[in-house]
Design a protein around this motif. Structure first.
Motif, PDB file in Angstrom:
ATOM      1  N   PRO A  34      -4.509 -15.685   2.768  1.00 15.11           N
ATOM      2  CA  PRO A  34      -3.984 -16.719   3.034  1.00 15.11           C
ATOM      3  C   PRO A  34      -4.143 -17.781   1.849  1.00 15.11           C
ATOM      4  O   PRO A  34      -3.334 -19.199   2.522  1.00 15.11           O
ATOM      5  N   THR A  35      -5.041 -18.049   1.346  1.00 13.14           N
ATOM      6  CA  THR A  35      -4.525 -19.387   0.209  1.00 13.14           C
ATOM      7  C   THR A  35      -3.160 -19.504   0.108  1.00 13.14           C
ATOM      8  O   THR A  35      -3.710 -19.809  -0.700  1.00 13.14           O
ATOM      9  N   GLY A  43       1.775 -21.709   7.497  1.00 15.02           N
ATOM     10  CA  GLY A  43       0.440 -20.577   6.402  1.00 15.02           C
ATOM     11  C   GLY A  43      -0.102 -20.075   7.426  1.00 15.02           C
ATOM     12  O   GLY A  43      -0.502 -19.948   8.716  1.00 15.02           O
ATOM     13  N   ASN A  44      -1.694 -19.692   7.163  1.00 17.06           N
ATOM     14  CA  ASN A  44      -2.928 -18.702   7.814  1.00 17.06           C
ATOM     15  C   ASN A  44      -2.124 -18.046   7.882  1.00 17.06           C
ATOM     16  O   ASN A  44      -2.420 -16.872   9.038  1.00 17.06           O
ATOM     17  N   ALA A  45      -1.199 -16.924   6.915  1.00 14.74           N
ATOM     18  CA  ALA A  45      -1.002 -15.677   7.391  1.00 14.74           C
ATOM     19  C   ALA A  45      -1.891 -15.329   7.450  1.00 14.74           C
ATOM     20  O   ALA A  45      -2.767 -14.791   6.419  1.00 14.74           O
ATOM     21  N   ASP A  46      -1.455 -13.766   8.105  1.00 23.64           N
ATOM     22  CA  ASP A  46      -2.506 -13.168   8.307  1.00 23.64           C
ATOM     23  C   ASP A  46      -1.948 -11.322   8.054  1.00 23.64           C
ATOM     24  O   ASP A  46      -0.792 -11.520   8.876  1.00 23.64           O
ATOM     25  N   GLY A  47      -2.111 -10.304   7.478  1.00 23.18           N
ATOM     26  CA  GLY A  47      -1.369  -9.174   7.046  1.00 23.18           C
ATOM     27  C   GLY A  47      -2.197  -8.506   6.311  1.00 23.18           C
ATOM     28  O   GLY A  47      -3.162  -8.541   5.078  1.00 23.18           O
ATOM     29  N   THR A  48      -1.767  -7.459   6.038  1.00 28.35           N
ATOM     30  CA  THR A  48      -1.487  -5.394   5.748  1.00 28.35           C
ATOM     31  C   THR A  48      -0.545  -5.170   4.364  1.00 28.35           C
ATOM     32  O   THR A  48       0.731  -5.179   5.256  1.00 28.35           O
ATOM     33  N   LEU A  49      -1.129  -5.065   3.451  1.00 27.83           N
ATOM     34  CA  LEU A  49       0.250  -4.349   2.608  1.00 27.83           C
ATOM     35  C   LEU A  49      -0.758  -2.949   2.117  1.00 27.83           C
ATOM     36  O   LEU A  49      -1.646  -2.866   1.589  1.00 27.83           O
ATOM     37  N   VAL A  50       0.405  -2.553   2.957  1.00 26.66           N
ATOM     38  CA  VAL A  50      -0.178  -0.039   2.693  1.00 26.66           C
ATOM     39  C   VAL A  50       0.865  -0.061   0.929  1.00 26.66           C
ATOM     40  O   VAL A  50       1.995   0.091   1.166  1.00 26.66           O
ATOM     41  N   TYR A  51      -0.027  -0.118  -0.313  1.00 23.13           N
ATOM     42  CA  TYR A  51       0.933   0.370  -1.296  1.00 23.13           C
ATOM     43  C   TYR A  51       0.874   1.724  -2.016  1.00 23.13           C
ATOM     44  O   TYR A  51      -0.279   2.199  -2.521  1.00 23.13           O
ATOM     45  N   THR A 102       1.457 -11.453  10.152  1.00 21.58           N
ATOM     46  CA  THR A 102       1.482 -12.590  11.212  1.00 21.58           C
ATOM     47  C   THR A 102       0.920 -14.221  10.654  1.00 21.58           C
ATOM     48  O   THR A 102       0.494 -13.899  10.264  1.00 21.58           O
ATOM     49  N   LEU A 103       1.764 -14.805  11.489  1.00 27.53           N
ATOM     50  CA  LEU A 103       2.149 -16.194  11.235  1.00 27.53           C
ATOM     51  C   LEU A 103       2.287 -17.148  12.144  1.00 27.53           C
ATOM     52  O   LEU A 103       2.801 -16.975  13.171  1.00 27.53           O
TER      53      LEU A 103
END
Length: 230
Positions: free
Chosen positions: A66-67, A88-96, A109-110
């Motif tokens: 998030p930073t 800001g303060n985004a929370d998330g997951t990326l599966v690559y 999530t924002l």
């Protein structure tokens, strides 16, 4: 030496000098074809040198930082200015999935608490029922439905954006900025930029359109890392 010989001798010397100089004069232009012949080879080499190398992203499940993640939105205000605000303060997951990028996915999530227009009074207005109604809908979310390769270090990510309880499909044009071991955290990391344009009225945030543009440009930059195993 007779007077006739004295007259003929300078003429003979002049003729000899002229005869010797003519091959040199005619030989000089012959170098030009060789120079023009080399030009196509140089031109052909230029595109190859400018091609970007493919960035290798390690397969795995990444956590957004998030930073170093920012979602910047921009609109036109009555034809006079183009203000911006950011989430800001985004929370998330990326599966690559490196073997098959189409099997990759992303969820973000924002929180509206991270909305910042750089003007406190306007922040209050944006969070009000006129716009995001943050008291009732405290977050916006994005969940991918399809990930496609779109060229070297390029992806097209289609997903569902939910704002103010309304969900619409959105297509992101994504650029892979870089990937590799994070120099500080010593874990696999990756960075992306993405852009899209949406109509805010599609999400119930259309107040004052069209004087304030319905179209909103979105620019995203993000970093994500694979957490260390505990």
């Amino acid at each position: 030496m007779s007077n006739l010989s004295k007259l003929l001798l300078p003429l003979a010397l002049a003729a000899a000098i002229t005869a010797c100089s003519k091959p040199a004069d005619t030989a000089a232009p012959a170098a030009a074809p060789a120079e023009t012949a080399a030009a196509p080879a140089d031109a052909a080499a230029a595109p190859a040198a400018s091609e970007a190398a493919a960035i290798q992203v390690a397969a795995g499940t990444y956590k957004l930082d998030p930073t170093h993640t920012d979602v910047l939105v921009q609109w036109n205000h009555m034809g006079f200015s183009n203000p911006t605000a950011h989430f800001g303060n985004a929370d998330g997951t990326l599966v690559y999935d490196a073997a098959d990028v189409s099997k990759s996915s992303v969820e973000v999530t924002l929180p509206l608490s991270g909305l910042n227009s750089f003007t406190a009074k306007f922040d209050e207005h944006l969070r009000s029922a006129d716009f995001f109604d943050a008291a009732k809908f405290p977050t916006a979310t994005f969940k991918s439905t399809k990930v496609e390769a779109a060229g070297t270090n390029k992806l097209t990510v289609t997903g569902d954006l939910t704002v103010k309880g309304q969900t619409k499909p959105v297509v992101l044009d994504v650029t892979v900025n870089g990937a590799g071991e994070h120099p500080m955290m010593k874990v696999p990391s990756v960075g992306f930029d993405a852009t899209t344009t949406i109509k805010r009225s599609d999400f119930g945030v259309g107040a004052y359109a069209p004087a304030v543009s319905d179209d909103v440009k979105i620019r995203i930059t993000t970093e994500a890392s694979i957490p260390k195993a505990e």
